[in-house]
Enzyme design. Structure first.
Site: not given
Ligand SMILES: [Zn+2]
Length: 1022
Positions: A270, A272, A382, A586
């Site tokens: 993941h 970000d 997420d 997000h």
């Molecule tokens: Zn995230």
């Protein structure tokens, strides 16, 4: 037998720490290190390699926060370590410790190892510190080490204190002192048998910890570990490791039970796209993570990796073309697996309808065109809650599976399902999985695997779940230790069966084993992070404004292309869309990133707006011709003030005064009145009456003040930018005093201006009633200097509503206003797009907005209610501003402008109309003639969301529309230009198998029958 469990466990733990782990590296030798510090933003390798390097001593400090130091590492591999002379069962590696702290991978220093000719070998991060030294790849022709390590001095932003204001979130506040010291830059001889023994021990020790101690299996494994301890001599670990492994072989070979849970372990990272680092660092994080994955794939043919976010591939393609080609090769092999099909893993609460569609369009087009694959699932582990519009959009983009994990973070209720059908507002459904492991950053520990099995809610009917493994958030990805754990749990008694897999294989298996999964209908509200609808209001405003400017730019550019042969700015629009889509990531749009990210987002939105205004101006100039007559332009989907939807009309005269003049009212107050409504404003600027004149119906709760600003203490227990905790409601200050109230000349005519002061902050509101409309428009300008406060704007309404209606993408949702169940109680702050509505049969009130997303809508008793009288009214409140202190300590400080509109006597149709009107203000330009709409629709329930030219460059016109009221609609859609046919397509503008062929025709008109909230995309061929 006497029980020695505790003593044996203590012995094992000491053995691992003091002897086994250190024995993995048989020998190490330091290398020569030189360094060059960039002293600013990252530079490409080609620039770094030409720089002048100075000798650097191990142990020395490096790395001002956010700076980059390049280390040049050279030296010989000791004789006898490599080639034919190498000892059996060893390998040679570079081992780097940049001065790693206790923070996790991706949350501190990170490095990228390059060869002198500019090829990335692998990253170095905590818990993944090695670079394989393979002849011909990371060693030069003479077999010497010659590598560059690009070390990023990314600070540990929270520093272990996730609520403390931190200066680390921007260059100019982070300080200049170095924050790391280089600890290790060695060539090492790795003992492979010792390493394997360590993995055996970790797997089995983990198993002992999760199995009930009373089981024969736990005892058997513990005794085997004890035998291993007896077999391995701590003074001669390398020489006795094989004997240790032999002692464990039997327990490792015991097969899993027949009913063991089945885990599809999917390599993942993941990453970000921005969060506690800016996007420029994410670009490097992608290179680091993906190179880790490629290195792991080189050494292990079974490793696959699921990777989302077209944006991240696009970054690698632009900045690291050589790495991108290697990824492309692994994609072709089916090992590097693009998933999700979106541009980024976006928030799904706030992006508008067209924008959420474009997340899928932009993402899928990239995957198809650049990588030759089309992901068939939506992958959002997420994001902070999931809009009920998503199932339809996923289906219309050609995806049929959905994966998330975040709902496991709910603070109150537990989702009842892990594998289920998720049904959206229009009835579309997608096959959905929540990994019961409750993390998207798994390491495949025994504890995680046991949790997945224990929590999996479909037991008895199905038995398979997905576990995404790999360091994530800040990237890093899967490691060889994790893969080793998967190997050992492939078929191991006491453990779920773990198979290295990919998302599609998981979904195929899960569908095949589960004949009748349960259904969850409507939104998947995250009972957490409720502040993300409000934090960083300027970022939110930028998003809302950009979405509507993009609509205008596409509409007028397409109209100019069709009508006047103007060039369609496809590439510019794509670039601008991509910026807006990226910022819907997000942690950006939700407001949960560091200061750097939000200041950059604000600058980007300003640049996007400038460029879109240019496109709109240019297209309109072409369309209205040269002249000095005022031409009113309506980009909205409804006719307005005599101007057709999507058209423009020459005005007889310039628009004059368009709002009513306030007249003196009772008690020193004012009255704003037109033929439709009569509004009473008190001397201190509150609305105490708003009457629908036709029915005589009062909209404001008796005795209550509407347009009431309320200030709350807003100190969540954790996650400041993310959370609003329910206790905020128990500390309220009503801002009742006005410093000044006066009549002013506003932009469209007279308005009532109210000035309020609170501490260092100041609020100025303009209240204006249109001469011929039902909407009282309230523009609120705030100079905001509060800390940890929430500012709400309240409208107590005399409407008894069982439920409130809120606009979402391509439709709306109803949410109860009561708190009967724990689910209702936990939903105390909700998201809406351009409007909310509450109503009784025959009368309703809408509150529209131009940049607010957070709302709360509650049942309210009148002031004079007796014990026998419950809630007569409903209070609608907009969450205007917050001021969290982490991760951006100055979040939301400064100037804001937010507009809303109280629409008295409104149905859902009026709410939709006012929502568009407020967000798409009329433009008046100078020109010669009007513009006929490119397309007309004869049913107001059917709303045109986008008009554009086709993505394929064919010049075809694409029109996206939807049923907006939740009912059935029949509409005649008439293209206003010569065309050769109309077809229904999916979001990607491909013929849509779900539609029943070509739509019915009546002359030039296309006849559409729409079901509730149905989205239809039409391609009109020219
Ligand atoms: Zn995230």
């Amino acid at each position: 037998m006497h029980d020695t469990t505790t003593r044996t466990t203590m012995r094992l733990e000491r053995f691992v720490k003091d002897w086994l782990e250190p024995a993995v590296l048989r020998e190490t030798r330091p290398l020569d290190v030189e360094a060059w510090t960039v002293g600013g933003e990252p530079v490409p390798f080609a620039e770094a390699v030409r720089a002048t390097y100075a000798p650097f001593t191990l142990g020395s400090a490096w790395g001002r926060p956010w700076d980059t130091t390049w280390f040049h590492v050279t030296g010989d591999v000791p004789a006898g370590w490599s080639g034919d002379a190498a000892p059996e069962g060893t390998r040679v590696e570079l081992v780097v410790d940049l001065g790693f702290t206790g923070a996790g991978p991706g949350f501190q220093a990170e490095g990228t190892a390059w060869t002198p000719d500019g090829r990335i070998v692998k990253a170095v991060e905590p818990r993944n510190q090695h670079v394989p030294l393979v002849a011909g790849q990371a060693l030069d022709a003479a077999g010497r080490v010659d590598l560059y390590v690009e070390a990023a001095a990314n600070p540990d932003v929270p520093g272990g204190a996730w609520t403390r204001p931190t200066p680390m979130g921007a260059w100019d506040t982070a300080g200049e002192a170095p924050i790391y010291a280089l600890r290790t830059m060695h060539v090492a001889l790795v003992d492979e048998t010792v390493w394997e023994l360590l993995q055996d021990v970790r797997a089995l020790h983990g198993l002992v910890r999760v199995l009930p101690g009373t089981t024969p299996r736990a005892a058997e494994v513990l005794r085997a570990l004890e035998d291993m301890l007896d077999a391995v001599d701590q003074d001669e670990v390398a020489g006795t490791a094989a004997a240790g492994r032999a002692a464990l072989a039997t327990v490792l070979a015991a097969p899993a039970t027949a009913s063991a849970h089945r885990v599809h372990a999917v390599g993942h990272a993941h990453i970000d796209s921005a969060w506690l680092w800016p996007t420029r660092e994410t670009v490097r994080k992608c290179a680091r993570t993906f190179s880790n994955v490629l290195a792991l794939m080189d050494s292990d043919p079974d490793v696959t990796f699921a990777c989302s976010s077209a944006q991240q591939y696009a970054w690698v393609q632009e900045h690291y073309p050589e790495l991108f080609e290697r990824i492309r090769e692994r994609v072709r092999e089916g090992r590097f697996v693009p998933v999700g099909g979106m541009w980024v893993e976006s928030d799904t609460n706030m992006p508008g309808g067209e924008a959420l569609a474009r997340q899928l369009v932009a993402g899928k087009r990239f995957f198809i065109e650049e990588l030759g694959v089309e992901p068939k699932e939506v992958w959002l582990p997420d994001s902070f809650g999931y809009t009920a519009a998503l199932p339809q959009l996923a289906r219309l983009a050609g995806s049929d599976n959905f994966l998330t994990q975040k709902i496991s973070w709910n603070d109150t209720n537990t989702m009842p399902h892990h594998t289920f059908w998720w049904e959206g507002i229009d009835g579309s459904r997608v096959f959905t999985h929540f990994p019961p492991v409750d993390t998207y950053n798994a390491e495949l520990t025994a504890q995680e695997l046991a949790r997945a099995e224990r929590q999996y809610a479909e037991k008895g009917r199905a038995n398979t779940s997905l576990v995404p493994f790999g360091f994530g958030d800040g990237g890093g990805g899967p490691t060889r230790e994790m893969v080793a754990a998967a190997r050992r749990t492939r078929d191991l008694e006491g453990s779920p069966r773990v198979e290295l897999s990919d998302p599609q294989s998981f979904f195929d298996a899960a569908r095949a084993e589960y004949a009748a999964p349960p259904t969850w209908t409507g939104e998947m509200y995250l009972e957490y992070h409720r502040g993300t609808y409000t934090s960083q209001a300027r970022t939110k405003r930028g998003n809302r404004r950009s979405e509507h400017l993009l609509r205008e730019a596409e509409l007028w550019a397409a109209t100019a292309a069709v009508r006047a042969g103007a060039e369609y700015p496809a590439e510019r629009l794509q670039r601008l869309w991509r910026t807006v889509l990226l910022q819907q990531f997000h942690d950006i749009l939700p407001g949960s990133s560091i200061a750097w990210v939000h200041r950059e987002a604000e600058r980007n939105y300003a640049a996007v707006a400038r460029e879109l205004e240019e496109i709109v101006d240019g297209a309109l100039r072409v369309l209205v011709g040269d002249g000095d007559r005022p031409v009113a332009v309506n980009a909205g989907p409804f006719a307005r003030d005599g101007v057709a939807a999507l058209g423009a009309t020459v005005l007889d005269a310039a628009r004059g005064v368009r709002t009513v003049a306030p007249t003196p009212g009772p008690d020193g107050g004012w009255v704003l009145e037109n033929a439709l409504v009569r509004v009473v404003v008190t001397a201190d600027g509150h609305v105490t009456s708003a009457v629908d004149r036709a029915s005589g119906r009062e909209a404001i709760l008796p005795g209550a003040r509407a347009n009431l600003l309320q200030l709350h203490r807003d100190v969540p227990n954790e996650w400041e930018a993310w959370d609003i905790d329910e206790h905020y409601r128990r500390s309220t200050t009503d801002l009742v005093d006005a410093a000044k109230v006066e009549v002013v000349d506003g932009a469209s005519g007279p308005a009532l201006r109210v000035l309020r002061e609170l501490g260092a902050s100041r609020v100025e509101q303009d209240l204006a009633l249109a001469a011929d409309g039902r909407g009282l428009r309230i523009t609120t300008r705030v100079d905001w200097h509060e800390r940890q406060k929430l500012l709400k704007l309240a409208f107590p309404l005399d409407v008894r509503a069982e439920r409130a209606t809120s606009e979402i993408q391509f439709g709306h949702v109803h949410r109860p206003t009561h708190v009967n169940t724990s689910w209702d109680h936990a939903r105390f702050e909700t998201v809406a797009h351009r409007w909310v509505h509450v109503g009784e049969p025959g009368f309703g009130v809408a509150v529209a907005n131009d940049s607010t997303y957070g709302h709360d809508i509650t049942r309210t008793r009148a002031d004079d209610a007796t014990d026998a009288q419950g809630a007569r009214g409903t209070t609608v409140r907009l969450s205007l501003l917050r001021a969290p202190r982490f991760p951006d300590p100055d979040a939301d400080q400064g100037e804001h402008e937010l507009t809303c509109e109280l629409v008295v006597g409104a149905g859902i149709d009026d709410a939709v109309r006012h929502g568009y009107a407020l967000n798409l203000p009329e433009r008046v330009v100078a020109g010669d003639h009007g513009v006929e709409p490119l397309v007309t629709v004869d049913d107001d329930a059917v709303v045109v969301e986008a008009v554009k030219l086709a993505e394929d460059g064919s010049g075809n016109v694409v029109v996206r529309l939807y049923e907006s009221r939740g009912g059935r609609a029949r509409a005649r859609v008439v293209p206003g230009f010569a065309h050769t046919g109309v077809e229904v397509t999916d979001l990607l503008e491909r013929p849509f198998a779900g539609a029943a062929g070509e739509p019915a025709r009546d002359g030039d008109a296309v006849l559409l029958e729409l079901t509730p909230f149905q989205v239809v995309t039409l391609r009109v061929r020219r």
